[in-house]
Design a protein around this motif. Structure first.
Motif, PDB file in Angstrom:
ATOM      1  N   CYS A 191       0.617  -1.251   0.066  1.00 15.82           N
ATOM      2  CA  CYS A 191       0.443  -0.506  -0.181  1.00 15.82           C
ATOM      3  C   CYS A 191       0.846   0.757   0.092  1.00 15.82           C
ATOM      4  O   CYS A 191       1.736   1.363   0.941  1.00 15.82           O
ATOM      5  CB  CYS A 191      -0.752  -0.122   0.854  1.00 15.82           C
ATOM      6  SG  CYS A 191      -1.487   1.917   1.210  1.00 15.82           S
ATOM      7  N   PRO A 192       1.198   1.462  -1.125  1.00 10.24           N
ATOM      8  CA  PRO A 192       1.318   2.610  -0.841  1.00 10.24           C
ATOM      9  C   PRO A 192       0.791   3.992   0.125  1.00 10.24           C
ATOM     10  O   PRO A 192       1.852   5.336  -0.382  1.00 10.24           O
ATOM     11  CB  PRO A 192       1.101   3.723  -2.531  1.00 10.24           C
ATOM     12  CG  PRO A 192       0.442   2.987  -3.731  1.00 10.24           C
ATOM     13  CD  PRO A 192      -0.050   2.070  -2.617  1.00 10.24           C
ATOM     14  N   LEU A 193       0.361   4.376   0.670  1.00 15.65           N
ATOM     15  CA  LEU A 193      -0.563   5.415   1.153  1.00 15.65           C
ATOM     16  C   LEU A 193       0.063   4.427   2.851  1.00 15.65           C
ATOM     17  O   LEU A 193      -0.742   5.213   3.564  1.00 15.65           O
ATOM     18  CB  LEU A 193      -1.665   5.384   1.661  1.00 15.65           C
ATOM     19  CG  LEU A 193      -1.673   5.999   0.055  1.00 15.65           C
ATOM     20  CD1 LEU A 193      -3.666   6.996  -0.074  1.00 15.65           C
ATOM     21  CD2 LEU A 193      -1.818   6.384  -1.161  1.00 15.65           C
ATOM     22  N   ALA A 195      -1.998   2.493   4.345  1.00 16.31           N
ATOM     23  CA  ALA A 195      -3.020   2.803   4.825  1.00 16.31           C
ATOM     24  C   ALA A 195      -3.937   0.959   5.759  1.00 16.31           C
ATOM     25  O   ALA A 195      -4.337   1.016   6.925  1.00 16.31           O
ATOM     26  CB  ALA A 195      -4.690   3.048   3.614  1.00 16.31           C
ATOM     27  N   ILE A 196      -2.974   0.033   5.592  1.00 20.18           N
ATOM     28  CA  ILE A 196      -2.754  -0.815   6.578  1.00 20.18           C
ATOM     29  C   ILE A 196      -2.264  -1.113   7.492  1.00 20.18           C
ATOM     30  O   ILE A 196      -0.719  -1.378   6.945  1.00 20.18           O
ATOM     31  CB  ILE A 196      -3.183  -2.492   5.123  1.00 20.18           C
ATOM     32  CG1 ILE A 196      -4.091  -2.069   4.557  1.00 20.18           C
ATOM     33  CG2 ILE A 196      -3.207  -3.947   6.491  1.00 20.18           C
ATOM     34  CD1 ILE A 196      -3.764  -3.410   3.528  1.00 20.18           C
ATOM     35  N   LYS A 220      -7.521   7.037   3.729  1.00 21.22           N
ATOM     36  CA  LYS A 220      -6.293   6.954   3.028  1.00 21.22           C
ATOM     37  C   LYS A 220      -7.156   6.561   1.450  1.00 21.22           C
ATOM     38  O   LYS A 220      -6.897   6.636   1.089  1.00 21.22           O
ATOM     39  CB  LYS A 220      -5.320   6.193   3.367  1.00 21.22           C
ATOM     40  CG  LYS A 220      -4.882   7.712   4.688  1.00 21.22           C
ATOM     41  CD  LYS A 220      -2.522   6.431   5.581  1.00 21.22           C
ATOM     42  CE  LYS A 220      -2.665   7.240   6.494  1.00 21.22           C
ATOM     43  NZ  LYS A 220      -1.560   6.762   6.600  1.00 21.22           N
ATOM     44  N   CYS A 221      -7.695   5.267   2.068  1.00 22.01           N
ATOM     45  CA  CYS A 221      -8.417   4.524   0.686  1.00 22.01           C
ATOM     46  C   CYS A 221      -8.662   4.916   0.432  1.00 22.01           C
ATOM     47  O   CYS A 221      -9.430   5.092  -1.145  1.00 22.01           O
ATOM     48  CB  CYS A 221      -8.789   3.631   1.051  1.00 22.01           C
ATOM     49  SG  CYS A 221      -8.308   2.533   1.392  1.00 22.01           S
ATOM     50  N   CYS A 224      -6.758   6.739  -2.333  1.00 16.65           N
ATOM     51  CA  CYS A 224      -6.098   6.014  -3.501  1.00 16.65           C
ATOM     52  C   CYS A 224      -5.819   6.624  -4.490  1.00 16.65           C
ATOM     53  O   CYS A 224      -7.722   6.712  -5.630  1.00 16.65           O
ATOM     54  CB  CYS A 224      -6.608   4.549  -2.413  1.00 16.65           C
ATOM     55  SG  CYS A 224      -5.378   3.668  -3.098  1.00 16.65           S
ATOM     56  N   ALA A 228      -8.592   1.948  -6.525  1.00 17.22           N
ATOM     57  CA  ALA A 228      -9.219   2.199  -5.665  1.00 17.22           C
ATOM     58  C   ALA A 228     -10.613   2.590  -6.156  1.00 17.22           C
ATOM     59  O   ALA A 228     -10.722   3.554  -7.108  1.00 17.22           O
ATOM     60  CB  ALA A 228      -9.264   2.382  -4.384  1.00 17.22           C
ATOM     61  N   ARG A 241     -11.857  -1.465  -2.941  1.00 19.13           N
ATOM     62  CA  ARG A 241     -10.485  -1.452  -3.231  1.00 19.13           C
ATOM     63  C   ARG A 241     -10.178  -3.089  -3.476  1.00 19.13           C
ATOM     64  O   ARG A 241      -9.234  -3.393  -3.390  1.00 19.13           O
ATOM     65  CB  ARG A 241      -9.647  -1.851  -0.994  1.00 19.13           C
ATOM     66  CG  ARG A 241     -10.331  -0.324  -0.750  1.00 19.13           C
ATOM     67  CD  ARG A 241     -10.577  -1.134   1.159  1.00 19.13           C
ATOM     68  NE  ARG A 241      -8.941  -0.915   1.483  1.00 19.13           N
ATOM     69  CZ  ARG A 241      -9.113  -2.491   1.810  1.00 19.13           C
ATOM     70  NH1 ARG A 241      -9.553  -3.390   2.339  1.00 19.13           N
ATOM     71  NH2 ARG A 241      -7.325  -2.251   2.377  1.00 19.13           N
ATOM     72  N   ALA A 244      -7.705  -2.231  -6.500  1.00 19.24           N
ATOM     73  CA  ALA A 244      -6.375  -1.505  -5.796  1.00 19.24           C
ATOM     74  C   ALA A 244      -5.179  -2.316  -6.052  1.00 19.24           C
ATOM     75  O   ALA A 244      -5.350  -3.603  -5.557  1.00 19.24           O
ATOM     76  CB  ALA A 244      -6.870  -1.077  -4.656  1.00 19.24           C
ATOM     77  N   VAL A 245      -3.686  -1.970  -5.542  1.00 18.08           N
ATOM     78  CA  VAL A 245      -2.556  -2.754  -5.787  1.00 18.08           C
ATOM     79  C   VAL A 245      -2.674  -3.425  -3.981  1.00 18.08           C
ATOM     80  O   VAL A 245      -2.017  -4.758  -4.286  1.00 18.08           O
ATOM     81  CB  VAL A 245      -1.085  -1.872  -5.662  1.00 18.08           C
ATOM     82  CG1 VAL A 245      -1.291  -0.868  -4.725  1.00 18.08           C
ATOM     83  CG2 VAL A 245       0.000  -2.700  -5.543  1.00 18.08           C
ATOM     84  N   CYS A 246      -2.782  -3.090  -3.052  1.00 18.96           N
ATOM     85  CA  CYS A 246      -3.215  -4.110  -2.304  1.00 18.96           C
ATOM     86  C   CYS A 246      -3.838  -5.036  -2.472  1.00 18.96           C
ATOM     87  O   CYS A 246      -3.548  -6.149  -1.917  1.00 18.96           O
ATOM     88  CB  CYS A 246      -3.929  -3.469  -0.555  1.00 18.96           C
ATOM     89  SG  CYS A 246      -5.623  -2.711  -1.051  1.00 18.96           S
TER      90      CYS A 246
HETATM   91  S1  SF4 Z   1      -7.739   0.826  -1.277  1.00 23.52           S
HETATM   92 FE1  SF4 Z   1      -5.042  -0.556  -0.720  1.00 23.52          FE
HETATM   93  S2  SF4 Z   1      -3.673   0.908  -1.640  1.00 23.52           S
HETATM   94 FE2  SF4 Z   1      -5.208   1.915  -1.361  1.00 23.52          FE
HETATM   95  S3  SF4 Z   1      -4.553   2.888   0.159  1.00 23.52           S
HETATM   96 FE3  SF4 Z   1      -6.236   1.642   0.012  1.00 23.52          FE
HETATM   97  S4  SF4 Z   1      -5.315  -0.195   1.567  1.00 23.52           S
HETATM   98 FE4  SF4 Z   1      -3.750   0.718   0.422  1.00 23.52          FE
END
Ligand code: SF4
Ligand code: SF4
Length: 299
Positions: A191-193, A195-196, A220-221, A224, A228, A241, A244-246
């Protein structure tokens, strides 16, 4: 009851369902009334979770960073609004053809509650929206992973779920006992932010099954830009999500470990993952494709 259940599951499969799980109403004992399927149809005998897959190719444009509309259409909006909804509606028609009442439920966000006035003093305000991922666990379809999303043994995080409440006495499926999430934390690492959380977790218990879920900063998501999508029904709802990359990293992690029943000829991740941070910078994430890890290990 067994014959009715088998006939119903065969019908659902022919109507396009990839996943069907059934829970008796006792599995929702103790759920808050504003989240419980029981509040919607107090005389129901069963809750059915019906799922259709998000095809892996639907994620390809997100994974390469070149086409987000394919996922938003075939993996989110149309998949929910049309494909899964049509499968569910046909299942509902089938039950009602047999003389059983059946309530189709669409996945509106539970975070949007309340939206109306209670019609009796002991009842929750409308609209009651259960958390569909949690109901799917109660119906035996899978578990909630560290990433906070539903994982199933067949598709990992790649599915959309809708629900049916019915007074048909359908036979419950067992709660899923197999372990799907590998606690690898690859979702959090990708996760680039940030958030997890990597070190703060909650225990979540559904129908007697306890799962460890990371604390997730959904604010944060909401911002994103890594695949997302905003919740399309209510700004208070959690963002989607699954593209998304996660979650794409989770797909890669589960496929590489050969955890999932559905397998492919070629690996999902072909190149290092990309990420966009909070100020819009594009970065290369420390998430390599499995094929490059294997070749390094073989050297
Ligand atoms: S959607 Fe996934 S990749 Fe985007 S901020 Fe949330 S946890 Fe991180
Ligand atoms: S990436 Fe790993 S830790 Fe995260 S949800 Fe998937 S299997 Fe679980």
């Amino acid at each position: 009851m067994a014959e009715l259940t088998q006939q119903f599951k065969e019908f659902a499969s022919n109507a396009g369902a990839d996943l069907v799980g059934i829970a008796g109403m006792d599995r929702f004992a103790g759920w808050p009334p504003e989240r419980s399927p029981v509040s919607i149809f107090p005389d129901a005998k069963a809750v059915v979770a019906v799922g259709r897959r998000i095809t892996r190719g639907t994620l390809r444009g997100n994974e390469e960073g070149t086409n987000f509309n394919t996922y938003q259409s075939f993996g989110y909006h149309w998949l929910d609004n049309e494909f899964v909804a049509l499968t569910v509606f046909e299942c509902v028609e089938s039950l009602e053809d047999g003389g059983w009442e059946a309530v189709p439920l669409f996945p509106f966000p539970p975070e949007a509650w309340p939206q109306g006035i209670p019609v009796r003093p002991d009842m929750p305000a409308p609209n009651v929206y259960p958390d569909f991922s949690h109901v799917a666990v109660a119906c035996g379809l899978g578990e909630i992973g560290i990433n906070g999303d539903l994982l199933t043994p067949r598709f990992g995080p790649r599915q959309r779920i809708q629900l049916i409440l019915t007074d048909a006495p359908l036979q419950p499926d067992p709660v899923c006992q197999s372990r799907i999430c590998q606690d690898c934390m690859a979702c959090a690492e990708s996760c680039p932010l940030g958030a997890i959380s990597k070190d703060e977790f909650d225990d979540l218990t559904i129908a007697g099954k306890t799962m460890r879920v990371a604390k997730i900063d959904y604010e944060k998501c909401r911002s994103c830009q890594n695949g997302a999508c905003p919740n399309r029904y209510h700004q208070a709802g959690k963002p989607d999500r699954l593209g998304a990359v996660c979650n794409r990293t989770c797909v890669e992690a589960l496929e590489t470990r050969e955890i999932l029943a559905e397998s492919f000829q070629n690996p999902f991740r072909k190149r290092n993952a990309w990420g966009i941070d909070q100020i819009g910078n594009v970065t290369e994430l420390p998430v390599e494709p499995a094929s490059s890890r294997e070749s390094e290990e073989g050297e």
